[in-house]
Scaffold this active site. Structure first.
Site, PDB file in Angstrom:
ATOM      1  N   CYS A  95       8.315  -3.708  -6.478  1.00 33.19           N
ATOM      2  CA  CYS A  95       7.684  -2.834  -5.481  1.00 33.19           C
ATOM      3  C   CYS A  95       8.735  -2.323  -4.484  1.00 33.19           C
ATOM      4  O   CYS A  95       9.589  -1.528  -4.873  1.00 33.19           O
ATOM      5  CB  CYS A  95       6.511  -3.539  -4.809  1.00 33.19           C
ATOM      6  SG  CYS A  95       5.382  -2.397  -3.961  1.00 33.19           S
ATOM      7  N   HIS A 173       3.426  -5.402  -9.238  1.00 36.53           N
ATOM      8  CA  HIS A 173       3.641  -6.777  -8.782  1.00 36.53           C
ATOM      9  C   HIS A 173       3.330  -7.784  -9.899  1.00 36.53           C
ATOM     10  O   HIS A 173       2.213  -8.304  -9.974  1.00 36.53           O
ATOM     11  CB  HIS A 173       2.748  -7.081  -7.575  1.00 36.53           C
ATOM     12  CG  HIS A 173       3.174  -6.424  -6.314  1.00 36.53           C
ATOM     13  ND1 HIS A 173       4.100  -6.984  -5.464  1.00 36.53           N
ATOM     14  CD2 HIS A 173       2.801  -5.235  -5.767  1.00 36.53           C
ATOM     15  CE1 HIS A 173       4.282  -6.169  -4.421  1.00 36.53           C
ATOM     16  NE2 HIS A 173       3.518  -5.106  -4.591  1.00 36.53           N
ATOM     17  N   GLU A 175       4.275 -10.772 -10.004  1.00 37.18           N
ATOM     18  CA  GLU A 175       4.221 -12.121  -9.409  1.00 37.18           C
ATOM     19  C   GLU A 175       2.864 -12.496  -8.856  1.00 37.18           C
ATOM     20  O   GLU A 175       2.663 -13.622  -8.375  1.00 37.18           O
ATOM     21  CB  GLU A 175       5.256 -12.225  -8.282  1.00 37.18           C
ATOM     22  CG  GLU A 175       4.837 -11.633  -6.932  1.00 37.18           C
ATOM     23  CD  GLU A 175       4.874 -10.110  -6.823  1.00 37.18           C
ATOM     24  OE1 GLU A 175       4.685  -9.594  -5.708  1.00 37.18           O
ATOM     25  OE2 GLU A 175       5.092  -9.438  -7.852  1.00 37.18           O
TER      26      GLU A 175
END
Length: 236
Positions: A95, A173, A175
């Site tokens: 990001c 994202h 994660e």
């Protein structure tokens, strides 16, 4: 043991560590010792090793803009990334991290015409690297692919991934976990912007979808880390 620098962007150190989400465990499970730090505020660690001391650098997201040169810590982080690139240390940008990587490599970062929040379908040109499908988004800015880079994934609204030598920049994202999302919410509270975010984003709907997709997101993150590391190894 291989070493990974994981750079977060939060003034609060504990929140920043939580922002790393499933990327931290994925790296450690693959034999990396992770050093997690920030260039920002109270989280700044002046004693961190130089970029060339690491085998991999991971740049996390941020509520700030990668083109905002008024940020007092940004120039130092850009210098760190420049050094990583110069020493051919593979960089994975997430990001804001992907945007900043694009900028360092000669691309541009601007306000997006359309923001993306929640899980959005990403179309990939390299499905071995980035599988097509829903990936978590939370951004208002966008990057251009830097010179000599290659776009590998897009949505209708924005570039989503590029490669440049051993480096990989992402807009989404990988994660994301339920705890990562809660750490974002707590970060909005700390910055006094939660009401502003909730005025334009259905936070409760995203929270529920993040929880429902948590295990599949974790597995997708692990696969992405594997492919990133395998690809980067080919440039050594």
């Amino acid at each position: 043991m291989s070493r990974a620098a994981v750079v977060f962007h939060e003034r609060d150190h504990d929140l920043g560590v939580r922002n790393v989400g499933s990327l931290g465990p994925a790296l450690r499970e693959r034999g990396f010792e992770t050093t997690t730090f920030s260039f920002e505020g109270d989280s700044r660690d002046a004693q961190r090793p130089p970029a060339e001391a690491f085998d991999v650098v991971v740049l996390m997201g941020s509520p700030d803009a990668a083109y905002d040169d008024s940020l007092p810590w940004l120039a130092e982080e850009v210098e760190f990334i420049d050094s990583a690139v110069a020493h051919r240390v593979p960089v994975l940008g997430v990001c804001f991290g992907g945007q900043l990587l694009a900028r360092v490599l000669g691309g541009t970062v601007t306000r997006a015409e359309q923001s993306e929040h929640g899980f959005v379908y990403v179309e990939s040109d390299d499905r071995d690297l980035i599988p097509s499908g829903p990936w978590m988004q939370f951004h208002d800015d966008t990057f251009s692919v830097p010179p000599n880079g290659l776009s590998v994934a897009q949505t209708a609204a924005a570039q989503q991934a590029f490669v440049h030598g051993p480096h990989l920049g992402l807009q989404f994202h990988p994660e994301i976990t339920a705890d990562v999302f809660e750490s974002w919410v707590q970060g909005w509270d700390a910055r006094g912007v939660r009401a502003e975010v909730e005025a334009s984003v259905d936070v409760e709907a995203i929270r529920a979808e993040v929880a429902a997709r948590e295990e599949s997101s974790r597995q997708a993150c692990g696969r992405l880390v594997d492919v990133f590391l395998d690809r980067a190894a080919g440039f050594r």
